[in-house]
Scaffold this motif. Sequence first.
Motif, mmCIF file in Angstrom:
data_model
loop_
_atom_site.group_PDB
_atom_site.id
_atom_site.type_symbol
_atom_site.label_atom_id
_atom_site.label_comp_id
_atom_site.label_asym_id
_atom_site.label_seq_id
_atom_site.Cartn_x
_atom_site.Cartn_y
_atom_site.Cartn_z
ATOM 1 N N ASN A 310 0.842 -1.191 0.000
ATOM 2 C CA ASN A 310 0.000 0.000 0.000
ATOM 3 C C ASN A 310 0.877 1.241 0.000
ATOM 4 O O ASN A 310 1.450 1.614 1.009
ATOM 5 N N THR A 312 -0.414 4.199 -1.179
ATOM 6 C CA THR A 312 -1.341 5.311 -1.385
ATOM 7 C C THR A 312 -0.679 6.611 -0.954
ATOM 8 O O THR A 312 -0.748 7.625 -1.637
ATOM 9 N N ASP A 313 -0.059 6.554 0.201
ATOM 10 C CA ASP A 313 0.783 7.670 0.651
ATOM 11 C C ASP A 313 2.222 7.164 0.611
ATOM 12 O O ASP A 313 2.631 6.395 1.475
ATOM 13 N N SER A 358 -6.216 -7.603 1.782
ATOM 14 C CA SER A 358 -6.148 -6.438 2.684
ATOM 15 C C SER A 358 -7.143 -6.522 3.832
ATOM 16 O O SER A 358 -6.812 -6.271 4.988
HETATM 17 C C1 LIG Z 1 -3.560 2.351 2.432
HETATM 18 O O1 LIG Z 1 -2.915 3.391 3.146
HETATM 19 C C2 LIG Z 1 -3.707 4.541 3.324
HETATM 20 C C3 LIG Z 1 -2.876 5.578 4.064
HETATM 21 O O2 LIG Z 1 -1.618 5.685 3.493
HETATM 22 C C4 LIG Z 1 -4.922 4.192 4.141
HETATM 23 O O3 LIG Z 1 -5.734 5.338 4.296
HETATM 24 C C5 LIG Z 1 -5.693 3.095 3.455
HETATM 25 O O4 LIG Z 1 -6.759 2.694 4.298
HETATM 26 C C6 LIG Z 1 -4.808 1.898 3.192
HETATM 27 N N1 LIG Z 1 -5.546 0.918 2.415
HETATM 28 C C7 LIG Z 1 -5.790 -0.323 2.857
HETATM 29 C C8 LIG Z 1 -6.561 -1.205 1.938
HETATM 30 O O5 LIG Z 1 -5.383 -0.724 3.930
#
Ligand SMILES: *[C@@H]1O[C@H](CO)[C@@H](O)[C@H](O)[C@H]1NC(C)=O
Length: 578
Positions: A310, A312-313, A358
């Motif tokens: 992950n 995302t950030d 996940s």
């Molecule tokens: C992935 O990381 C982001 C923060 O960086 C978080 O908000 C998100 O829930 C995460 N996604 C999962 C599927 O855990």
Amino acid sequence: MRTSTGLLVLSNTLLGAASARHLARRDAPFDWSSLNSSTSLSWTPCYDAFQCARFTAPLQYSNTSAGDSQIALIMSPSNFSAGDPNYLGSILFNPGGPGGSGIQYILQLDPYFRAIIGPQYDLVGFDPRGVGETTPPLSVFESPAEALQFYATYPLNVNDSVSSLARAYVQAEILGNLTVQRAKDVAESVGTAAVATDMLQISRALGQEKVNYWGVSYGSVLGATFAAMFPQNVGRFIIDGVSDSHQWYFGTQDTSSMLDTDGVVASIFAACVAAGPSLCPIWENSTELVEARVHHALNALRVAPLPIFNNTDPAATTFAVVDYATAFDGLFQSIYFPYSDGPVATAALVALEHGNGSLVYSLSTEAQLDALSQDCTSSSEAFGAGFIDIIAPILCGDAIVDRHRSLAQARQDYAAMRNLSLFADTWYPTTIEACATWPLQSKDRFNGSFQANTSTPILLIGNTFDPVTPIQSARNMSAGFGGSVVLQQNSTGHTSLSGFSTCTALAIREYFQNGTLPAAGTVCQPDTAIFEAPSNSSAVGGVTISLRDDAALGLREAKRALGDGTAFLKRTWFPRWA
Ligand SMILES: *[C@@H]1O[C@H](CO)[C@@H](O)[C@H](O)[C@H]1NC(C)=O
Ligand SMILES: *[C@@H]1O[C@H](CO)[C@@H](O)[C@H](O)[C@H]1NC(C)=O
Ligand SMILES: *[C@@H]1O[C@H](CO)[C@@H](O)[C@H](O)[C@H]1NC(C)=O
Ligand SMILES: *[C@@H]1O[C@H](CO)[C@@H](O)[C@H](O)[C@H]1NC(C)=O
Ligand SMILES: *[C@@H]1O[C@H](CO)[C@@H](O)[C@H](O)[C@H]1NC(C)=O
Ligand SMILES: *[C@@H]1O[C@H](CO)[C@@H](O)[C@H](O)[C@H]1NC(C)=O
Ligand SMILES: *[C@@H]1O[C@H](CO)[C@@H](O)[C@H](O)[C@H]1NC(C)=O
Ligand SMILES: *[C@@H]1O[C@H](CO)[C@@H](O)[C@H](O)[C@H]1NC(C)=O
Ligand SMILES: *[C@@H]1O[C@H](CO)[C@@H](O)[C@H](O)[C@H]1NC(C)=O
Ligand SMILES: *[C@@H]1O[C@H](CO)[C@@H](O)[C@H](O)[C@H]1NC(C)=O
Ligand SMILES: *[C@@H]1O[C@H](CO)[C@@H](O)[C@H](O)[C@H]1NC(C)=O
Ligand SMILES: *[C@@H]1O[C@H](CO)[C@@H](O)[C@H](O)[C@H]1NC(C)=O
């Protein structure tokens, strides 16, 4: 732009109202060391609406020159003062574990207990010896990093590889040796008999000879021990999610915890079939087919674990591997709270079928360890509370029988437990296996029987299907306590707090307010089904009642507050003891 700004402000406000107390607690913890500890109780305002105090008790009741313990206490005060005829005294609480914090329990669940019980009592939580704000702390690890190093490799499943069971066995030996070296005196002082005696002393300091109590899960062992040691001091007294205390003290193996665990799973599958495909994501047209589907999804992980990556950030990239043991553990955690976690766990299984691990990871102990390791900023934080560094000194230290086992005997014990449930794979290494090598005994131990005529008859509560405290244990314990009654909550999950029942709530209220026990054989239905459309979830089910408006409001509030408190309970029962 305007709309989104408006929404942002609005949601911040709502969030602020709901979580301000929680955030305040976390960011500015109460300075417990500012409270003087003594054998009388002097209360100081704390955490907004609560009162806090520290109570001095001997570290060992059998040797009062061995030093003192300072027990941290919190009170949610009654609306009535001591002289008022409506005032009924105090109720002590224990959230189980062993290792759960009674301070946090009251902070988090006060709205629930208050709504159910009513305004007549002071509600009192305490951190038992070795836990939370009570001193001296039981500090086996020197830092969170060291604790993580220990737990990162501690097997969560003894059937994961050929060496898993033995690995847990030798890690527990290391833990025992560390405990002897670093925390022997404290570890010998945290046993259940000492905590039960603390409860009597605390009640006396509150001006009561009779102890009122509501203990859940391991709190049932504490409660039964108190009732057996001090039968003439039993007030209105509830044990809920009842363990077999005979076995706790006198069993060489754990032959009772998992009696209904497979029944729990079967009942969840049956609820899925009954709910239909729109409400249960893993629906099939029979329980056998649901079960086969679940095992198929899990077993695929044995040969093909899934990656989680992950970013995302990108500044906070996280990664993990979801293998069979992780997923199996996540599903075991979810059967403690099927009413909240059943829909999540079944959705997680469908995601697994599509190659996405996940969600199932988020249910697992590993995810909880991640969260804990991020939360911990110093070694004094209760990183290990609730795992075997606190379970072993209490469970193994309480034992009257010799629980030392060779590795070969340990394998036999596991195989016998595996005959009861598949979940022995994950229960065995995190409970009694540690006793196989445990080097310490509690200085104050209870070595009596659980036969007593208590000064007030006890109320025991058991769910039809509880994953770790089967209703049979409630019946066994009730048989020894004269006049006691078992209330059966016809639900699935761990303790009555795992699923709301208006009928159970009213029975508890009546017992605490009037001392009236439910009729023997009372069965209370839960208000909701495990898989249910959200619109139905506010129905008051299972009981025909005509409530005054304030009582009905109180119960709706109780149900809502229980939902809010569930996250805390999951952490308390992390990773999986009762
Ligand atoms: C992935 O990381 C982001 C923060 O960086 C978080 O908000 C998100 O829930 C995460 N996604 C999962 C599927 O855990
Ligand atoms: C603790 O005791 C000291 C010395 O007697 C006193 O000054 C202080 O006010 C006490 N603190 C509390 C919170 O009662
Ligand atoms: C009681 O504790 C003290 C202090 O640890 C110790 O010196 C003494 O030997 C103990 N007494 C007994 C009878 O164990
Ligand atoms: C207790 O007192 C508070 C404030 O005085 C009041 O708002 C509340 O309704 C009372 N609760 C009960 C259950 O009487
Ligand atoms: C370990 O798991 C395998 C596969 O489920 C099973 O066949 C075996 O019996 C288990 N081991 C024990 C000791 O139960
Ligand atoms: C742990 O301590 C016991 C008793 O002192 C000792 O026999 C054993 O060898 C120790 N284990 C390890 C791994 O050092
Ligand atoms: C259940 O589904 C299977 C195939 O998915 C089908 O063969 C069987 O007839 C169905 N049974 C019922 C009772 O609907
Ligand atoms: C897995 O599912 C989660 C939601 O549970 C989602 O956020 C994530 O993007 C998915 N991951 C992949 C690789 O599809
Ligand atoms: C427990 O009590 C029994 C008899 O009541 C006695 O035989 C036994 O030695 C005691 N065990 C311990 C460990 O004190
Ligand atoms: C498990 O159950 C089987 C069949 O009932 C029995 O033969 C076996 O001895 C049991 N194993 C253990 C270790 O109790
Ligand atoms: C418990 O609930 C189930 C449905 O979930 C029902 O079939 C059963 O009859 C109930 N048992 C009792 C004792 O009320
Ligand atoms: C307690 O008893 C009184 C008198 O019998 C009754 O009015 C009241 O409703 C009872 N309270 C509860 C909670 O049942």
